[in-house]
Design an enzyme around this catalytic site. Structure first.
Site, mmCIF file in Angstrom:
data_model
loop_
_atom_site.group_PDB
_atom_site.id
_atom_site.type_symbol
_atom_site.label_atom_id
_atom_site.label_comp_id
_atom_site.label_asym_id
_atom_site.label_seq_id
_atom_site.Cartn_x
_atom_site.Cartn_y
_atom_site.Cartn_z
ATOM 1 C CG HIS A 189 -1.898 1.350 1.362
ATOM 2 N ND1 HIS A 189 -2.778 1.067 0.588
ATOM 3 C CD2 HIS A 189 -1.436 1.530 2.544
ATOM 4 C CE1 HIS A 189 -3.449 3.088 0.819
ATOM 5 N NE2 HIS A 189 -2.518 3.100 2.232
ATOM 6 C CG HIS A 225 0.389 6.694 4.299
ATOM 7 N ND1 HIS A 225 0.727 5.605 3.845
ATOM 8 C CD2 HIS A 225 -0.743 6.191 4.269
ATOM 9 C CE1 HIS A 225 0.195 5.246 3.166
ATOM 10 N NE2 HIS A 225 -1.239 5.176 3.639
ATOM 11 C CG ASP A 226 -0.761 4.162 6.569
ATOM 12 O OD1 ASP A 226 -1.992 5.067 6.701
ATOM 13 O OD2 ASP A 226 -1.805 3.191 5.324
ATOM 14 C CD GLU A 258 -4.275 5.642 10.776
ATOM 15 O OE1 GLU A 258 -4.168 6.903 10.707
ATOM 16 O OE2 GLU A 258 -4.841 5.503 10.151
ATOM 17 C CG ASP A 259 -2.244 1.555 10.448
ATOM 18 O OD1 ASP A 259 -3.277 2.006 11.255
ATOM 19 O OD2 ASP A 259 -2.650 1.720 8.604
ATOM 20 C CG ASP A 301 -4.037 6.608 2.846
ATOM 21 O OD1 ASP A 301 -3.910 5.746 1.722
ATOM 22 O OD2 ASP A 301 -4.243 6.743 3.778
#
Ligand code: NDP
Ligand code: ZN
Length: 184
Positions: free
Chosen positions: A34, A60-61, A64-65, A121
């Site tokens: 991704h 970018h993630d 958050e993840d 995204d």
């Protein structure tokens, strides 16, 4: 470090952080696909060259993840890239519904760099929901996702016409719409 080296460093960091994660599609694709798709869209479809945007997209993630902290990002990649990643990360203290509403509310306030990452995204997630949706998502849930993504992107338009047009092409594949050129 060279520009290529800068990109590879971010890729190596993201690959290590996401190494045990999978996407939600039925094949459980490797998560790192991704972030790679985001940077591919930005660089090769939209011609974005800003190295901070490209590295921010790769990372970018991570906050958050994964367990990645802001301090860690600043240490490895500097303050500006850390800020881009934080801008596109949901507030973990909010419930799912509030996180989704916050993305709509805050889209216009994002920095130019974060807007480009947010556009990439949503382009990649719409393509995934159209082609490789999360397991168990029926047509209504896929349609809701498209409509929410459109509401977010409508809040930040005017930043990059090419990327916005790529988003609109992705949105045109909203489930339940007629595919252009298909017989009735
Ligand atoms: P999300 O809507 O948050 O899941 C989508 C997110 O998962 C994407 O934004 C993407 O985020 C990531 N993702 C991982 N794999 C894929 C993939 N293959 N395709 C697309 N996206 C993928 O789902 P949640 O389960 O967290 O639910 C959140 C909201 O959904 C809630 O607000 C709830 O109200 C609503 N909901 C609706 C239901 C319905 O039937 N209508 C049922 C249940 C909940 P990223 O790029 O950041 O990784
Ligand atoms: Zn993402």
């Amino acid at each position: 470090m060279s520009r290529t080296g800068d990109l590879i460093q971010a890729l190596a960091f993201a690959a290590a952080k996401h190494r045990d994660q999978r996407r939600k599609d039925v094949c459980a694709s490797p998560y790192i696909n991704h972030p790679i798709q985001l940077v591919d869209v930005l660089c090769n479809e939209a011609g974005v060259e800003d190295i901070n945007v490209l590295r921010g997209a790769i990372l970018h993630d991570t906050v958050e993840d994964t367990e990645t902290t802001a301090d860690e990002l600043t240490q490895h990649f500097g303050q500006q890239i850390c800020e881009i990643v934080l801008e596109v990360s949901d507030d973990a203290n909010l419930c799912k519904a509030d996180r989704k509403q916050e993305q709509i509310n805050h889209a216009a306030t994002l920095s130019d760099e974060a807007k480009l990452v947010k556009l990439a995204d949503k382009i990649c997630n719409l393509r995934d929901v159209a082609d490789n949706p999360p397991a168990g998502w029926g047509i209504e849930r896929r349609q809701e996702y498209f409509d929410w993504a459109l509401a977010v992107i409508d809040g930040l338009r005017g930043i990059h016409p090419v990327l916005e047009s790529i988003f609109d092409q992705a949105y045109a594949r909203r489930p339940g719409q007629e595919e252009p050129g298909q017989p009735e």
